[in-house]
Design an enzyme around this catalytic site. Structure first.
Site, short mmCIF file in Angstrom:
data_model
loop_
_atom_site.label_atom_id
_atom_site.label_comp_id
_atom_site.label_asym_id
_atom_site.label_seq_id
_atom_site.Cartn_x
_atom_site.Cartn_y
_atom_site.Cartn_z
N ALA A 124 -5.80 -6.72 4.98
CA ALA A 124 -4.82 -7.59 4.35
C ALA A 124 -3.73 -6.70 3.75
O ALA A 124 -3.97 -5.52 3.46
CB ALA A 124 -5.49 -8.42 3.26
N GLY A 167 -9.60 -6.76 6.34
CA GLY A 167 -9.20 -7.90 7.14
C GLY A 167 -9.00 -7.55 8.61
O GLY A 167 -9.12 -8.42 9.47
N GLU A 207 -12.37 -7.78 10.03
CA GLU A 207 -12.74 -9.21 10.01
C GLU A 207 -12.02 -9.97 11.14
O GLU A 207 -12.62 -10.83 11.79
CB GLU A 207 -12.39 -9.81 8.65
CG GLU A 207 -13.27 -9.26 7.54
CD GLU A 207 -12.80 -9.67 6.15
OE1 GLU A 207 -11.60 -9.48 5.84
OE2 GLU A 207 -13.62 -10.20 5.39
N GLU A 229 -12.91 -3.06 0.94
CA GLU A 229 -12.41 -3.89 -0.18
C GLU A 229 -12.97 -3.43 -1.52
O GLU A 229 -12.29 -3.48 -2.54
CB GLU A 229 -12.76 -5.36 0.06
CG GLU A 229 -11.95 -6.04 1.15
CD GLU A 229 -12.55 -5.88 2.54
OE1 GLU A 229 -13.46 -5.05 2.75
OE2 GLU A 229 -12.09 -6.60 3.44
N1 CAA Z 1 -1.75 -3.02 3.04
C1 CAA Z 1 -0.48 -2.62 2.87
N2 CAA Z 1 -0.01 -1.44 3.31
C2 CAA Z 1 -0.87 -0.63 3.95
C3 CAA Z 1 -2.21 -0.99 4.17
C4 CAA Z 1 -2.65 -2.25 3.68
N3 CAA Z 1 -3.89 -2.68 3.88
N4 CAA Z 1 -2.83 0.02 4.82
C5 CAA Z 1 -1.90 0.97 5.01
N5 CAA Z 1 -0.71 0.59 4.50
C6 CAA Z 1 0.55 1.32 4.47
C7 CAA Z 1 0.52 2.46 3.47
O1 CAA Z 1 0.79 1.96 2.18
C8 CAA Z 1 1.58 3.36 3.99
O2 CAA Z 1 2.85 2.83 3.62
P1 CAA Z 1 3.98 3.79 2.98
O3 CAA Z 1 4.31 4.73 4.11
O4 CAA Z 1 5.07 2.84 2.63
O5 CAA Z 1 3.34 4.48 1.82
C9 CAA Z 1 1.45 3.21 5.51
O6 CAA Z 1 0.75 1.97 5.72
C10 CAA Z 1 0.64 4.32 6.16
O7 CAA Z 1 -0.60 4.41 5.47
P2 CAA Z 1 -1.18 5.77 4.84
O8 CAA Z 1 -0.06 6.66 4.44
O9 CAA Z 1 -2.17 5.40 3.79
O10 CAA Z 1 -1.91 6.38 6.12
P3 CAA Z 1 -3.17 7.36 6.15
O11 CAA Z 1 -3.29 7.79 7.58
O12 CAA Z 1 -3.06 8.37 5.09
O13 CAA Z 1 -4.42 6.42 5.77
C11 CAA Z 1 -5.80 4.43 5.87
C12 CAA Z 1 -4.82 5.36 6.60
C13 CAA Z 1 -7.11 5.18 5.59
C14 CAA Z 1 -6.07 3.25 6.78
C15 CAA Z 1 -5.17 3.98 4.53
O14 CAA Z 1 -3.87 3.48 4.81
C16 CAA Z 1 -5.94 2.89 3.82
O15 CAA Z 1 -6.95 3.17 3.20
N6 CAA Z 1 -5.45 1.63 3.87
C17 CAA Z 1 -6.02 0.52 3.15
C18 CAA Z 1 -7.33 0.07 3.78
C19 CAA Z 1 -7.93 -1.06 2.98
O16 CAA Z 1 -8.33 -0.92 1.84
N7 CAA Z 1 -8.04 -2.27 3.60
C20 CAA Z 1 -8.65 -3.40 2.99
C21 CAA Z 1 -7.60 -4.28 2.45
S1 CAA Z 1 -8.31 -5.63 1.50
C22 CAA Z 1 -8.64 -6.85 2.59
O17 CAA Z 1 -8.47 -6.70 3.78
C23 CAA Z 1 -9.16 -8.15 2.00
C24 CAA Z 1 -9.89 -9.01 2.95
O18 CAA Z 1 -11.08 -8.93 3.14
C25 CAA Z 1 -9.19 -10.04 3.69
#
Ligand code: CAA
Length: 259
Positions: free
Chosen positions: A66, A110, A113, A133
């Site tokens: 998400a 998500g 999912e 999450e």
């Molecule tokens: N939401 C919004 N932006 C996101 C994102 C997310 N889930 N995942 C990555 N991005 C964005 C980053 O903020 C970054 O943007 P900026 O360049 O503007 O800073 C860009 O995408 C690239 O990401 P990273 O610089 O973090 O890339 P990385 O290679 O260093 O790391 C990653 C990759 C491990 C996937 C890391 O991005 C990450 O941990 N992302 C979040 C994963 C997460 O927690 N997902 C769960 C979300 S909650 C959910 O989904 C609820 C549900 O059950 C429905």
């Protein structure tokens, strides 16, 4: 086909392809993206020429979850009143046509999912699955605690949801989350080959097979077996059953008409 801001849509023969396309955010599932996805799925479901739907992302990410930036400010009231998340995303899970998630790179939160809402997942060898999450102070909200548990069993689902760790494609295949792992470079070729194979069969029969497999997750064994048997009987009302069996008996390729 219509054009969208956050996804790319194309058709190849009887296969509809939806590519999640927010590269700067690793395909984070913003409201705009899931709105586009829902519309595109509706269009493919309504199009009789489409037999199978493939959902994919980029080489780097299927979807990293998400959109955390969008979600961070939500109140409880926002999430409850909008039935945040599954209202729009859930469309993939309710498709009656067969659906395949072709997953490369991150399928997190998500993203994982969403992939699990497809009928099956074909994963690139660089795919990474997880429900992180917990690391951002919440829990999966679109099936992560439910579909993952059904797919991989309690021990691994519990560990993944409680630690947020990612599993690679090999572990995901071993534990039953994905149907098949292929080299990353071949992902779309393999997914399309598989989709085209299914698309070549009778459309109502593929839908009936899907419906019956899904029943296994909703019922006890005897009810499930009865459901299957009744649907099996129903295939004998179709021209395509006559055609398929006649073609076999007469050693010729079948010509299904979806009737
Ligand atoms: N939401 C919004 N932006 C996101 C994102 C997310 N889930 N995942 C990555 N991005 C964005 C980053 O903020 C970054 O943007 P900026 O360049 O503007 O800073 C860009 O995408 C690239 O990401 P990273 O610089 O973090 O890339 P990385 O290679 O260093 O790391 C990653 C990759 C491990 C996937 C890391 O991005 C990450 O941990 N992302 C979040 C994963 C997460 O927690 N997902 C769960 C979300 S909650 C959910 O989904 C609820 C549900 O059950 C429905």
């Amino acid at each position: 086909t219509e054009t969208y801001e956050n996804i790319l849509v194309e058709t190849k023969g009887k296969v509809g392809i939806i590519r999640l396309n927010r590269p700067k955010a690793l395909n984070a599932l913003s409201d705009g993206l899931v709105t586009d996805l829902e519309k595109a799925l509706n269009a493919f479901e309504d199009d009789a020429a489409i037999h199978v739907i493939v959902v994919t992302g980029s080489e780097r990410a299927f979807a990293a979850g998400a959109d955390i930036k969008e979600m961070a400010k939500f109140t409880y009231q926002d999430t409850y009143l909008n039935d945040f998340i599954t209202k729009k995303w859930g469309r993939l899970a309710t498709c009656r046509k067969p659906t395949i998630a072709a997953v490369a790179g991150y399928a997190l939160g998500g993203g994982c999912e969403l992939a699990m809402m497809a009928d099956f997942i074909i994963a690139a060898d660089n795919a990474k699955f997880g429900q992180p999450e917990i690391t951002i102070g919440t829990i999966p909200g679109a099936g992560g605690t439910q579909r993952l548990t059904r797919a991989v069993g309690k021990a691994k689902a519990m560990e993944l949801c409680l630690t947020g760790r990612m599993m690679d494609a090999e572990e995901a295949e071993r534990s039953g989350l994905v149907a098949r792992v292929v080299p990353a470079a071949d992902l779309m070729d393999e997914a399309l080959k598989t989709a085209e194979k299914i698309a070549g069969f009778s459309r109502p029969v593929t839908m009936m097979a899907k419906e019956s497999v899904n029943r296994a997750l909703e019922t006890g064994l005897n009810d499930g077996l009865l459901f299957e048997r009744r649907v099996f009987h129903a295939t004998f009302a179709l021209d395509d059953q006559k055609e398929g069996m006649d073609a076999f008996v007469n050693k010729r390729p079948p010509n299904f008409t979806d009737r």
